[in-house]
Design an enzyme around this catalytic site. Sequence first.
Site, PDB file in Angstrom:
ATOM      1  N   TYR A  54       0.854  -1.189   0.000  1.00  0.00           N
ATOM      2  CA  TYR A  54       0.000   0.000   0.000  1.00  0.00           C
ATOM      3  C   TYR A  54       0.885   1.231   0.000  1.00  0.00           C
ATOM      4  O   TYR A  54       1.752   1.369   0.865  1.00  0.00           O
ATOM      5  CB  TYR A  54      -0.924   0.036   1.226  1.00  0.00           C
ATOM      6  CG  TYR A  54      -2.359  -0.066   0.784  1.00  0.00           C
ATOM      7  CD1 TYR A  54      -2.904   0.942  -0.006  1.00  0.00           C
ATOM      8  CD2 TYR A  54      -3.141  -1.162   1.093  1.00  0.00           C
ATOM      9  CE1 TYR A  54      -4.198   0.849  -0.471  1.00  0.00           C
ATOM     10  CE2 TYR A  54      -4.437  -1.265   0.628  1.00  0.00           C
ATOM     11  CZ  TYR A  54      -4.971  -0.256  -0.151  1.00  0.00           C
ATOM     12  OH  TYR A  54      -6.238  -0.352  -0.627  1.00  0.00           O
ATOM     13  N   GLU A  56      -0.338   4.707  -0.828  1.00  0.00           N
ATOM     14  CA  GLU A  56      -1.108   5.927  -1.125  1.00  0.00           C
ATOM     15  C   GLU A  56      -0.222   7.149  -0.907  1.00  0.00           C
ATOM     16  O   GLU A  56       0.511   7.223   0.082  1.00  0.00           O
ATOM     17  CB  GLU A  56      -2.350   5.994  -0.228  1.00  0.00           C
ATOM     18  CG  GLU A  56      -3.467   5.116  -0.756  1.00  0.00           C
ATOM     19  CD  GLU A  56      -4.722   5.189   0.096  1.00  0.00           C
ATOM     20  OE1 GLU A  56      -4.726   5.871   1.116  1.00  0.00           O
ATOM     21  OE2 GLU A  56      -5.707   4.536  -0.294  1.00  0.00           O
ATOM     22  N   ASP A 204      -4.848  13.238 -25.616  1.00  0.00           N
ATOM     23  CA  ASP A 204      -4.875  11.841 -25.187  1.00  0.00           C
ATOM     24  C   ASP A 204      -4.152  11.039 -26.268  1.00  0.00           C
ATOM     25  O   ASP A 204      -4.705  10.772 -27.333  1.00  0.00           O
ATOM     26  CB  ASP A 204      -6.330  11.398 -25.030  1.00  0.00           C
ATOM     27  CG  ASP A 204      -6.458   9.927 -24.646  1.00  0.00           C
ATOM     28  OD1 ASP A 204      -5.441   9.202 -24.665  1.00  0.00           O
ATOM     29  OD2 ASP A 204      -7.589   9.509 -24.340  1.00  0.00           O
ATOM     30  N   THR A 230      -2.184   5.689 -22.399  1.00  0.00           N
ATOM     31  CA  THR A 230      -2.063   4.344 -21.850  1.00  0.00           C
ATOM     32  C   THR A 230      -0.594   3.964 -21.969  1.00  0.00           C
ATOM     33  O   THR A 230       0.189   4.635 -22.657  1.00  0.00           O
ATOM     34  CB  THR A 230      -2.883   3.308 -22.633  1.00  0.00           C
ATOM     35  OG1 THR A 230      -2.415   3.291 -23.985  1.00  0.00           O
ATOM     36  CG2 THR A 230      -4.368   3.638 -22.620  1.00  0.00           C
ATOM     37  N   LYS A 233      -0.379   0.180 -25.334  1.00  0.00           N
ATOM     38  CA  LYS A 233      -0.695   0.100 -26.765  1.00  0.00           C
ATOM     39  C   LYS A 233       0.623   0.152 -27.550  1.00  0.00           C
ATOM     40  O   LYS A 233       1.461  -0.714 -27.345  1.00  0.00           O
ATOM     41  CB  LYS A 233      -1.710   1.168 -27.121  1.00  0.00           C
ATOM     42  CG  LYS A 233      -3.056   0.922 -26.378  1.00  0.00           C
ATOM     43  CD  LYS A 233      -4.134   1.923 -26.661  1.00  0.00           C
ATOM     44  CE  LYS A 233      -5.377   1.606 -25.831  1.00  0.00           C
ATOM     45  NZ  LYS A 233      -6.426   2.631 -25.963  1.00  0.00           N
TER      46      LYS A 233
HETATM   47  C1  LIG Z   1      -7.449   2.978 -25.190  1.00  0.00           C
HETATM   48  C2  LIG Z   1      -7.781   4.401 -25.009  1.00  0.00           C
HETATM   49  C3  LIG Z   1      -8.100   4.923 -23.743  1.00  0.00           C
HETATM   50  C4  LIG Z   1      -8.434   4.077 -22.533  1.00  0.00           C
HETATM   51  O1  LIG Z   1      -7.534   3.209 -22.086  1.00  0.00           O
HETATM   52  P1  LIG Z   1      -7.975   2.053 -21.064  1.00  0.00           P
HETATM   53  O2  LIG Z   1      -6.660   1.627 -20.516  1.00  0.00           O
HETATM   54  O3  LIG Z   1      -8.689   1.027 -21.875  1.00  0.00           O
HETATM   55  O4  LIG Z   1      -8.843   2.653 -20.012  1.00  0.00           O
HETATM   56  C5  LIG Z   1      -8.262   6.301 -23.612  1.00  0.00           C
HETATM   57  N1  LIG Z   1      -8.144   7.102 -24.666  1.00  0.00           N
HETATM   58  C6  LIG Z   1      -7.878   6.641 -25.897  1.00  0.00           C
HETATM   59  C7  LIG Z   1      -7.766   7.599 -27.034  1.00  0.00           C
HETATM   60  C8  LIG Z   1      -7.718   5.268 -26.118  1.00  0.00           C
HETATM   61  O5  LIG Z   1      -7.497   4.812 -27.350  1.00  0.00           O
END
Ligand SMILES: *Cc1c(COP(=O)(O)O)cnc(C)c1O
Length: 435
Positions: A54, A56, A204, A230, A233
């Site tokens: 833990y 936090e 994002d 993320t 990916k």
């Molecule tokens: C995959 C993705 C997310 C979310 O990711 P998770 O790990 O599945 O919650 C957010 N924004 C974009 C543009 C994505 O392609």
Amino acid sequence: MDRTQKLINFDPEIAQAINQELNRIESTLNLIASENYASPAVMEASGSVMTNKYAEGYPKKRYYGGCQYVDVAEDLARDRVLKLFDLNPEQYHANVQPHSGAQANMAAFFALLEPGDTILGMDLAAGGHLTHGYKINFSGKFFKAASYGVDPVTERLNYDEILRLAQEHKPKLIIAGASAYSRVIDFKKFKEIADAVGALLMVDMAHIAGLVAAKVHPAPFEYADVVTSTTHKTLRGPRGGLIICKASLAQAIDKSVMPGTQGGPLMHHIAAKAVAFKEAQDASFTIYQQNIITNAAAMAEAFIRKGYRIVSGGTDNHLMVIDLRSKNISGKDAELALIKAGICLNKNCIPNDPAKPLITSGIRLGTPAITTRGFTPKEVAIVVDLIDRVLTDPQNDELLEKVKVEVDGLCKLFPVYTHNSFVTSTSSSLKSLEG
Ligand SMILES: *Cc1c(COP(=O)(O)O)cnc(C)c1O
């Protein structure tokens, strides 16, 4: 300690499911654009004893004792991710605690906005992500969400139209980034639009983070107030999220992650993120990202030569969406037929799709996973051939069986985990974590 053996003895059902999943990975052509294969080193860290702790709070400011070693992991992860993206730690701040991309976005929104504020993000149906304002997602429930799509003719972002929508809706935050958009995103233009209406800009880069790290897609950092991503990916780390912001927003972001939207951080995943960021600094990672793009371009060209229509006419990045209407098959049926042949991808809306979201007129394909396997344009051409054969005669079970045999052969030539095709050996990357 042989943990696998213990799992087999104690829980044969789960052990078997894991083993079957490994077999599925090894024997399936994975074209899901958001997926990849984490290295053995990354998985060793994420399967480590750090799962127990833990922690936090943040390094050296924790609510629990005994955090001296997890602090090392989190400090390394934060330092490495800034270095990976060439960011000066005096000007930028990283938070590596978000459990996922969606959690990163939630924390960023609650740091920058009050409930009820207006946001402007890309429409899910046009390739955006559900956390960018979809009505049944937190982003569409807590905030007033307006959306932009793609130009009906070019199927690309139309920055004049985005400016017009920004002037109409006066959002407090504009979100750039997508899950199914195959073209370069112009972050400078987004910044100009945000400035023109006095909005903040969030980028994002969940899908393209690896491409950005390798400088094969322009970086968003000088334009965005906050960048979320993320880690699993194109970046090829463990499943997880991260936030990078201007230093002036560091406190607001950190508070919004914990205590704002999360409790204890997943320290084993943070350790694994650190390993992945180290791998991504290796020169071979840059070559890997270049190969992802080379393979995607080769794939799009091969489909076009066979008479398929690619949304927007092609790809600049790691993915493409194919409009299947001329082939008289829905995205759903294409996905189902292809998986019988060992080819895994997902149905996907095309812009202004006449079909329902669970049917769709398209499929989305990406090259990150097959490129990790070692595929080159030569194998990509074979893959396109196999897909074309399935989509031309999707009810022909005998054909699907034949294609599956060819898929198996190709997969055996390019194993994922039985050979170490990764840049960093397990022992060397974990040694550096131990200091
Ligand atoms: C995959 C993705 C997310 C979310 O990711 P998770 O790990 O599945 O919650 C957010 N924004 C974009 C543009 C994505 O392609």
